[in-house]
Write a protein that holds these residues in place. Structure first.
Motif, PDB file in Angstrom:
ATOM      1  N   GLU A   7      33.396  43.611  44.579  1.00 22.23           N
ATOM      2  CA  GLU A   7      33.108  42.180  44.723  1.00 22.23           C
ATOM      3  C   GLU A   7      31.607  41.901  44.676  1.00 22.23           C
ATOM      4  OE1 GLU A   7      37.149  41.308  47.360  1.00 22.23           O
ATOM      5  OE2 GLU A   7      35.188  41.357  48.345  1.00 22.23           O
ATOM      6  N   ARG A   8      30.796  42.799  45.217  1.00 26.24           N
ATOM      7  CA  ARG A   8      29.344  42.625  45.130  1.00 26.24           C
ATOM      8  C   ARG A   8      28.875  42.660  43.675  1.00 26.24           C
ATOM      9  NH1 ARG A   8      29.280  45.809  49.944  1.00 26.24           N
ATOM     10  NH2 ARG A   8      29.080  47.730  48.716  1.00 26.24           N
ATOM     11  N   GLN A   9      29.449  43.565  42.896  1.00 19.00           N
ATOM     12  CA  GLN A   9      29.086  43.641  41.479  1.00 19.00           C
ATOM     13  C   GLN A   9      29.455  42.355  40.744  1.00 19.00           C
ATOM     14  OE1 GLN A   9      27.153  45.595  39.909  1.00 19.00           O
ATOM     15  NE2 GLN A   9      27.912  47.677  39.647  1.00 19.00           N
ATOM     16  N   ILE A  10      30.651  41.856  41.011  1.00 23.21           N
ATOM     17  CA  ILE A  10      31.088  40.638  40.324  1.00 23.21           C
ATOM     18  C   ILE A  10      30.259  39.436  40.779  1.00 23.21           C
ATOM     19  CG2 ILE A  10      33.022  39.040  40.009  1.00 23.21           C
ATOM     20  CD1 ILE A  10      33.238  41.639  38.414  1.00 23.21           C
ATOM     21  N   ARG A  11      29.900  39.392  42.046  1.00 21.57           N
ATOM     22  CA  ARG A  11      29.055  38.294  42.521  1.00 21.57           C
ATOM     23  C   ARG A  11      27.702  38.317  41.803  1.00 21.57           C
ATOM     24  NH1 ARG A  11      28.848  39.528  47.431  1.00 21.57           N
ATOM     25  NH2 ARG A  11      30.470  38.186  48.276  1.00 21.57           N
ATOM     26  N   GLU A  12      27.108  39.519  41.670  1.00 21.25           N
ATOM     27  CA  GLU A  12      25.830  39.628  40.959  1.00 21.25           C
ATOM     28  C   GLU A  12      25.976  39.191  39.509  1.00 21.25           C
ATOM     29  OE1 GLU A  12      22.686  43.076  39.454  1.00 21.25           O
ATOM     30  OE2 GLU A  12      24.096  43.541  41.072  1.00 21.25           O
ATOM     31  N   LEU A  13      27.073  39.614  38.875  1.00 18.87           N
ATOM     32  CA  LEU A  13      27.313  39.242  37.483  1.00 18.87           C
ATOM     33  C   LEU A  13      27.489  37.735  37.346  1.00 18.87           C
ATOM     34  CD1 LEU A  13      27.903  40.001  34.526  1.00 18.87           C
ATOM     35  CD2 LEU A  13      30.284  40.416  35.214  1.00 18.87           C
ATOM     36  N   TYR A  14      28.273  37.149  38.227  1.00 15.94           N
ATOM     37  CA  TYR A  14      28.520  35.708  38.168  1.00 15.94           C
ATOM     38  C   TYR A  14      27.223  34.928  38.371  1.00 15.94           C
ATOM     39  CZ  TYR A  14      30.153  31.068  39.540  1.00 15.94           C
ATOM     40  OH  TYR A  14      30.334  29.721  39.627  1.00 15.94           O
ATOM     41  N   GLN A  15      26.426  35.335  39.331  1.00 18.33           N
ATOM     42  CA  GLN A  15      25.162  34.642  39.587  1.00 18.33           C
ATOM     43  C   GLN A  15      24.218  34.768  38.408  1.00 18.33           C
ATOM     44  OE1 GLN A  15      24.033  36.450  43.313  1.00 18.33           O
ATOM     45  NE2 GLN A  15      25.256  35.014  44.530  1.00 18.33           N
TER      46      GLN A  15
ATOM     47  N   ALA B  40      47.625  36.287  42.046  1.00 13.20           N
ATOM     48  CA  ALA B  40      47.204  35.065  42.732  1.00 13.20           C
ATOM     49  C   ALA B  40      46.300  35.391  43.910  1.00 13.20           C
ATOM     50  CB  ALA B  40      48.424  34.273  43.191  1.00 13.20           C
ATOM     51  N   ARG B  41      46.623  36.436  44.657  1.00 13.67           N
ATOM     52  CA  ARG B  41      45.778  36.814  45.792  1.00 13.67           C
ATOM     53  C   ARG B  41      44.423  37.316  45.327  1.00 13.67           C
ATOM     54  NH1 ARG B  41      47.279  40.910  49.041  1.00 13.67           N
ATOM     55  NH2 ARG B  41      48.869  41.798  47.649  1.00 13.67           N
ATOM     56  N   ALA B  42      44.415  38.038  44.197  1.00 11.78           N
ATOM     57  CA  ALA B  42      43.147  38.526  43.657  1.00 11.78           C
ATOM     58  C   ALA B  42      42.261  37.363  43.220  1.00 11.78           C
ATOM     59  CB  ALA B  42      43.409  39.465  42.492  1.00 11.78           C
ATOM     60  N   ILE B  43      42.825  36.430  42.458  1.00 15.18           N
ATOM     61  CA  ILE B  43      42.047  35.293  41.974  1.00 15.18           C
ATOM     62  C   ILE B  43      41.568  34.429  43.144  1.00 15.18           C
ATOM     63  CG2 ILE B  43      42.254  33.120  40.687  1.00 15.18           C
ATOM     64  CD1 ILE B  43      44.022  34.665  38.685  1.00 15.18           C
ATOM     65  N   GLU B  44      42.446  34.200  44.099  1.00 10.87           N
ATOM     66  CA  GLU B  44      42.058  33.384  45.250  1.00 10.87           C
ATOM     67  C   GLU B  44      40.935  34.042  46.038  1.00 10.87           C
ATOM     68  OE1 GLU B  44      44.302  30.397  48.236  1.00 10.87           O
ATOM     69  OE2 GLU B  44      45.250  32.353  47.944  1.00 10.87           O
ATOM     70  N   ARG B  45      40.947  35.369  46.103  1.00 12.96           N
ATOM     71  CA  ARG B  45      39.871  36.077  46.799  1.00 12.96           C
ATOM     72  C   ARG B  45      38.520  35.773  46.159  1.00 12.96           C
ATOM     73  NH1 ARG B  45      37.361  38.056  51.225  1.00 12.96           N
ATOM     74  NH2 ARG B  45      35.989  39.787  50.656  1.00 12.96           N
ATOM     75  N   PHE B  46      38.452  35.777  44.842  1.00  9.40           N
ATOM     76  CA  PHE B  46      37.185  35.483  44.182  1.00  9.40           C
ATOM     77  C   PHE B  46      36.769  34.032  44.393  1.00  9.40           C
ATOM     78  CE2 PHE B  46      38.337  39.397  41.924  1.00  9.40           C
ATOM     79  CZ  PHE B  46      37.142  40.085  42.078  1.00  9.40           C
ATOM     80  N   TYR B  47      37.724  33.134  44.420  1.00  9.41           N
ATOM     81  CA  TYR B  47      37.371  31.748  44.720  1.00  9.41           C
ATOM     82  C   TYR B  47      36.837  31.613  46.151  1.00  9.41           C
ATOM     83  CZ  TYR B  47      39.599  30.225  40.351  1.00  9.41           C
ATOM     84  OH  TYR B  47      39.924  30.014  39.031  1.00  9.41           O
ATOM     85  N   HIS B  48      37.422  32.336  47.089  1.00  7.78           N
ATOM     86  CA  HIS B  48      36.903  32.329  48.454  1.00  7.78           C
ATOM     87  C   HIS B  48      35.457  32.806  48.496  1.00  7.78           C
ATOM     88  CE1 HIS B  48      40.601  31.088  50.091  1.00  7.78           C
ATOM     89  NE2 HIS B  48      41.181  32.258  50.303  1.00  7.78           N
ATOM     90  N   LEU B  49      35.099  33.696  47.562  1.00  7.36           N
ATOM     91  CA  LEU B  49      33.738  34.221  47.499  1.00  7.36           C
ATOM     92  C   LEU B  49      32.809  33.327  46.677  1.00  7.36           C
ATOM     93  CD1 LEU B  49      34.612  37.988  46.898  1.00  7.36           C
ATOM     94  CD2 LEU B  49      33.751  36.981  49.018  1.00  7.36           C
ATOM     95  N   ALA B  50      33.308  32.149  46.287  1.00  9.58           N
ATOM     96  CA  ALA B  50      32.540  31.195  45.475  1.00  9.58           C
ATOM     97  C   ALA B  50      32.171  31.786  44.116  1.00  9.58           C
ATOM     98  CB  ALA B  50      31.293  30.714  46.205  1.00  9.58           C
ATOM     99  N   ILE B  51      33.095  32.548  43.542  1.00  9.26           N
ATOM    100  CA  ILE B  51      32.957  33.097  42.194  1.00  9.26           C
ATOM    101  C   ILE B  51      33.975  32.382  41.317  1.00  9.26           C
ATOM    102  CG2 ILE B  51      33.221  35.159  40.760  1.00  9.26           C
ATOM    103  CD1 ILE B  51      32.406  36.793  43.274  1.00  9.26           C
TER     104      ILE B  51
END
Length: 261
Positions: free
Chosen positions: A111-119, A146-157
Motif C-alpha cells: 500500500e505504501r508503494q501504491i500511495r507513492e505511485l498515486y501521488q 470489493a474489499r481490496a478496492i474499498e481499502r484503497f479508497y479508504h487510503l485516499a487512492i
C-alpha cells in the motif's frame, strides 16, 4: 517465451513491433476509429511505444517489476522522476498481486508503494491504471475484489482506471456501485484475460454487458501468445504472425461488440 524457445531476448523488440502492426491491422479492419489501445513497456517495447505515441491510441505503460510481491517499481529511481520524461498521454499501469487479507506487513508495504505511485501521478498529471490480481494461493469469494478496492479508497487512492478479471454479474453490480459511490470520476474498468481460452473470455464479456463502467478488454496473451511462441520457434514468419494475431484480435472485438446479444 523467448527462453522456452531457446532464442535471445534481443528478438523481443522485433516481436513487439510486429504485434503493434497486427494490432493496427486488426483495428483498421474492425473499424475501431480511435477506440484501440495497447499496453507497452519501455524495456523491450520502446520502439513500438514511440511508434504508437501521438496517434490517438489509448496507451498503458507498465511500471511494476514483473512478478514482484511485495511490489517493486522498475527504473532504479523515484517514480516521480521517471514520469517527468513520459508523454502525458501514457497511462501509468501497475499490476499488484494483492489480497485484502494479506499479512499486515506485506499489505502495508504494498500500500505504501501504491500511495507513492498515486501521488506521483497526481503531481505529473498522468492517469493511473491499477491492476489487481489476488494471489491464486489465497482464498477468494465474491467480496474479495470489493474489499481490496474499498481499502484503497479508504487510503485516499483513486486510480483513474481499474484492470480486473472477468466477474459474475453479482460481483460487477457490487463493484459498479462501490466505484460510482466512492470515485464517481473514475474513467472505468478494463478486463484482463490471464491467458483464458476464448469460451471463458466470451462468457466474461457477456457477464459485464449491462455494466457501462466496464469499458473494454486488454487480454494480450489470448491474442498473441500462441502465434508468438511459434514465431520464436521459427514455425511462423512475420507476415503469418501479423495475420494470425490480427485475426485473433478481430475475433475478440466481435465477441465484445455482441456481448449483450
Amino acid at each position: 517465451m523467448a527462453q522456452a524457445a531457446g532464442v535471445s531476448e534481443e528478438h523481443i523488440p522485433a516481436l513487439k513491433n510486429l504485434l503493434l502492426r497486427a494490432a493496427e491491422q486488426g483495428a483498421q479492419q474492425a473499424g475501431l476509429r480511435g477506440q484501440a489501445g495497447v499496453l507497452l513497456d519501455d524495456t523491450y517495447g520502446q520502439a513500438a511505444l514511440n511508434a504508437v505515441t501521438g496517434r490517438g491510441w489509448w496507451i498503458g505503460r507498465p511500471v511494476e517489476v514483473p512478478g514482484s510481491r511485495p511490489l517493486e517499481l522498475e527504473g532504479g529511481r523515484s517514480i516521480g522522476s521517471r514520469l517527468r520524461t513520459w508523454p502525458r498521454e501514457h497511462v501509468v499501469k501497475c499490476l499488484l498481486s494483492y489480497h485484502p487479507d494479506d499479512a499486515p506487513e506485506l499489505r502495508l508495504a504494498q500500500e505504501r508503494q501504491i500511495r507513492e505511485l498515486y501521488q506521483a501521478c497526481c503531481v505529473s498529471g498522468h492517469e493511473l491504471l491499477l491492476e489487481i490480481i489476488p494471489p491464486a494461493t489465497m482464498p477468494q469469494d465474491e467480496t474479495t475484489l470489493a474489499r481490496a478496492i474499498e481499502r484503497f479508497y479508504h487510503l485516499a487512492i483513486y486510480p483513474d482506471w481499474w484492470k480486473l478479471a472477468p466477474q459474475s454479474p453479482v460481483v460487477w453490480d457490487t463493484l459498479s456501485g462501490l466505484i460510482q459511490q466512492r470515485a464517481p470520476h473514475c474513467r472505468g474498468i478494463v478486463l484482463l484475460g490471464l491467458d483464458a481460452p476464448d469460451a471463458e473470455l466470451r462468457q466474461g464479456f457477456r457477464d459485464c454487458a449491462r455494466f457501462p463502467l466496464v469499458k473494454g478488454f486488454t487480454v494480450g496473451r489470448t491474442i498473441f501468445a500462441a502465434p508468438s511462441r511459434r514465431w520464436f520457434q521459427g514455425q511462423l514468419n512475420d507476415a503469418g504472425l501479423i495475420e494470425e494475431v490480427s485475426s485473433n484480435y478481430i475475433r475478440l472485438i466481435d465477441y465484445w461488440r455482441t456481448r449483450g446479444q
